[in-house]
Design a protein around this motif. Structure first.
Motif, PDB file in Angstrom:
ATOM      1  N   ASN A  82       0.816  -1.212   0.000  1.00  0.00           N
ATOM      2  CA  ASN A  82       0.000   0.000   0.000  1.00  0.00           C
ATOM      3  C   ASN A  82       0.848   1.259   0.000  1.00  0.00           C
ATOM      4  O   ASN A  82       0.467   2.284   0.562  1.00  0.00           O
ATOM      5  N   LEU A  83       2.008   1.180  -0.649  1.00  0.00           N
ATOM      6  CA  LEU A  83       2.845   2.357  -0.765  1.00  0.00           C
ATOM      7  C   LEU A  83       2.322   3.249  -1.884  1.00  0.00           C
ATOM      8  O   LEU A  83       1.710   2.769  -2.842  1.00  0.00           O
ATOM      9  N   PRO A  84       2.547   4.563  -1.800  1.00  0.00           N
ATOM     10  CA  PRO A  84       2.042   5.468  -2.846  1.00  0.00           C
ATOM     11  C   PRO A  84       2.678   5.175  -4.199  1.00  0.00           C
ATOM     12  O   PRO A  84       3.829   4.748  -4.291  1.00  0.00           O
ATOM     13  N   GLU A  85       1.897   5.403  -5.248  1.00  0.00           N
ATOM     14  CA  GLU A  85       2.398   5.172  -6.597  1.00  0.00           C
ATOM     15  C   GLU A  85       3.466   6.207  -6.938  1.00  0.00           C
ATOM     16  O   GLU A  85       3.353   7.387  -6.612  1.00  0.00           O
ATOM     17  N   ILE A  86       4.502   5.769  -7.639  1.00  0.00           N
ATOM     18  CA  ILE A  86       5.609   6.640  -8.018  1.00  0.00           C
ATOM     19  C   ILE A  86       5.845   6.485  -9.512  1.00  0.00           C
ATOM     20  O   ILE A  86       5.848   5.371 -10.038  1.00  0.00           O
ATOM     21  N   SER A  87       6.032   7.609 -10.190  1.00  0.00           N
ATOM     22  CA  SER A  87       6.362   7.534 -11.607  1.00  0.00           C
ATOM     23  C   SER A  87       7.826   7.166 -11.757  1.00  0.00           C
ATOM     24  O   SER A  87       8.699   7.811 -11.181  1.00  0.00           O
ATOM     25  N   GLU A  88       8.083   6.107 -12.517  1.00  0.00           N
ATOM     26  CA  GLU A  88       9.436   5.593 -12.640  1.00  0.00           C
ATOM     27  C   GLU A  88      10.146   6.216 -13.838  1.00  0.00           C
ATOM     28  O   GLU A  88       9.550   6.460 -14.877  1.00  0.00           O
ATOM     29  N   VAL A  89      11.426   6.470 -13.643  1.00  0.00           N
ATOM     30  CA  VAL A  89      12.242   7.071 -14.687  1.00  0.00           C
ATOM     31  C   VAL A  89      13.469   6.205 -14.894  1.00  0.00           C
ATOM     32  O   VAL A  89      14.163   5.871 -13.930  1.00  0.00           O
ATOM     33  N   GLU A  90      13.731   5.802 -16.104  1.00  0.00           N
ATOM     34  CA  GLU A  90      14.920   4.998 -16.379  1.00  0.00           C
ATOM     35  C   GLU A  90      16.130   5.901 -16.381  1.00  0.00           C
ATOM     36  O   GLU A  90      16.242   6.821 -17.186  1.00  0.00           O
ATOM     37  N   ALA A  91      17.049   5.687 -15.463  1.00  0.00           N
ATOM     38  CA  ALA A  91      18.158   6.619 -15.331  1.00  0.00           C
ATOM     39  C   ALA A  91      19.485   5.936 -15.067  1.00  0.00           C
ATOM     40  O   ALA A  91      20.494   6.304 -15.648  1.00  0.00           O
ATOM     41  N   VAL A  92      19.497   4.966 -14.160  1.00  0.00           N
ATOM     42  CA  VAL A  92      20.765   4.394 -13.707  1.00  0.00           C
ATOM     43  C   VAL A  92      20.698   2.879 -13.824  1.00  0.00           C
ATOM     44  O   VAL A  92      19.672   2.278 -13.514  1.00  0.00           O
ATOM     45  N   THR A  93      21.785   2.262 -14.247  1.00  0.00           N
ATOM     46  CA  THR A  93      21.838   0.802 -14.301  1.00  0.00           C
ATOM     47  C   THR A  93      21.732   0.239 -12.885  1.00  0.00           C
ATOM     48  O   THR A  93      22.554   0.570 -12.026  1.00  0.00           O
ATOM     49  N   PRO A  94      20.732  -0.591 -12.625  1.00  0.00           N
ATOM     50  CA  PRO A  94      20.531  -1.098 -11.259  1.00  0.00           C
ATOM     51  C   PRO A  94      21.498  -2.223 -10.924  1.00  0.00           C
ATOM     52  O   PRO A  94      22.130  -2.800 -11.815  1.00  0.00           O
ATOM     53  N   PRO A  95      21.646  -2.562  -9.640  1.00  0.00           N
ATOM     54  CA  PRO A  95      22.434  -3.737  -9.251  1.00  0.00           C
ATOM     55  C   PRO A  95      21.840  -4.999  -9.853  1.00  0.00           C
ATOM     56  O   PRO A  95      20.678  -5.033 -10.275  1.00  0.00           O
ATOM     57  N   LEU A  96      22.649  -6.061  -9.892  1.00  0.00           N
ATOM     58  CA  LEU A  96      22.211  -7.302 -10.507  1.00  0.00           C
ATOM     59  C   LEU A  96      21.053  -7.948  -9.760  1.00  0.00           C
ATOM     60  O   LEU A  96      20.211  -8.603 -10.354  1.00  0.00           O
ATOM     61  N   ASN A  97      21.014  -7.800  -8.428  1.00  0.00           N
ATOM     62  CA  ASN A  97      19.937  -8.399  -7.655  1.00  0.00           C
ATOM     63  C   ASN A  97      19.617  -7.532  -6.450  1.00  0.00           C
ATOM     64  O   ASN A  97      20.412  -6.680  -6.051  1.00  0.00           O
ATOM     65  N   VAL A  98      18.456  -7.769  -5.888  1.00  0.00           N
ATOM     66  CA  VAL A  98      18.008  -7.035  -4.712  1.00  0.00           C
ATOM     67  C   VAL A  98      18.273  -7.893  -3.485  1.00  0.00           C
ATOM     68  O   VAL A  98      17.697  -8.979  -3.361  1.00  0.00           O
TER      69      VAL A  98
END
Length: 236
Positions: A82-98
């Motif tokens: 139930n977290l607020p919706e966030i508009s996502e922006v492609e900007a940075v290469t993420p880590p391989l895993n969470v």
């Protein structure tokens, strides 16, 4: 997020028009998010911190969405839903895993002995509970040898674990640890430390290891008997 200059500007929350409080380059921000995420995972392992998780998850979802780290954003959303919706922006290469401590522990129990949870020492964070739980699960899932239970108990004792520490863990995380404690309680090893015997609830064995009061109270002078009277000379 300024893609051209790769700068993150943090403004005062009271006004969107105010000047930024400070700016952070993206590399620093990525390191901060990784560190905050590990702290978030550490907080998951202590029921006393549950009230703080929603705020941390909300903040981390906002930042990870801003960075375009969809897997991270979805991770926090799965935790709360139930977290607020966030508009996502492609900007940075993420880590391989969470890094996901719950998923990692479950995988270990199911026999998937892959890589270590995460490089917890790289960021220089304390993360005491997270480190201990990861090491404990590595011990408990390394083999099927019952000796692993004793090794886990000795590790917990050396790390300062108490019954209260275990009570504060999430139920699912605590079950294999309690299983190890129950095994050693029913089949106590003969070479545990006194603190380890107390941890598994075998104070009877721990107390038997203490020097007896009688022996402790005996005078060091060998010329006195147990009631304190001087021994007579055998030659007289």
């Amino acid at each position: 997020l300024d893609k051209s200059n790769t700068i993150v500007s943090l403004s005062k929350p009271t006004s969107l028009l105010s000047k930024p409080m400070f700016t952070i380059d993206l590399d620093t921000m990525c390191c901060l998010v990784k560190a905050w995420h590990l702290l978030y995972e550490d907080y998951k392992l202590n029921s006393l911190f549950q009230a703080d998780l929603f705020g941390m998850g909300s903040m981390l979802r906002s930042i990870s969405s801003m960075l375009g780290w969809t897997a991270f954003s979805d991770h926090y959303l799965r935790d709360f839903g139930n977290l607020p919706e966030i508009s996502e922006v492609e900007a940075v290469t993420p880590p391989l895993n969470v890094p996901d401590v719950m998923g990692w522990c479950l995988a270990r129990i199911r026999g998937h002995k892959g890589a270590a949870f995460s490089n917890l020492s790289a960021l220089g964070l304390p993360l005491r509970i997270l480190r201990h739980i990861c090491h404990l699960y590595t011990i408990l899932t390394a083999s099927s040898d019952p000796m692993r239970y004793q090794q886990a108990i000795e590790y917990m004792s050396d790390a300062g674990f108490t019954i209260s520490t275990i009570d504060q863990l999430p139920m699912g995380i605590a079950i294999p640890i309690r299983e190890a404690m129950m095994h050693c309680r029913r089949h106590p090893p003969i070479d545990l430390s006194p603190a380890s015997y107390r941890l598994i609830g075998r104070e009877d064995i721990e107390s038997s290891l203490r020097p007896s009061r009688l022996a402790h109270d005996l005078p060091s002078d060998a010329s006195h008997d147990m009631d304190g009277t001087e021994l007579s000379d055998a030659s007289t």
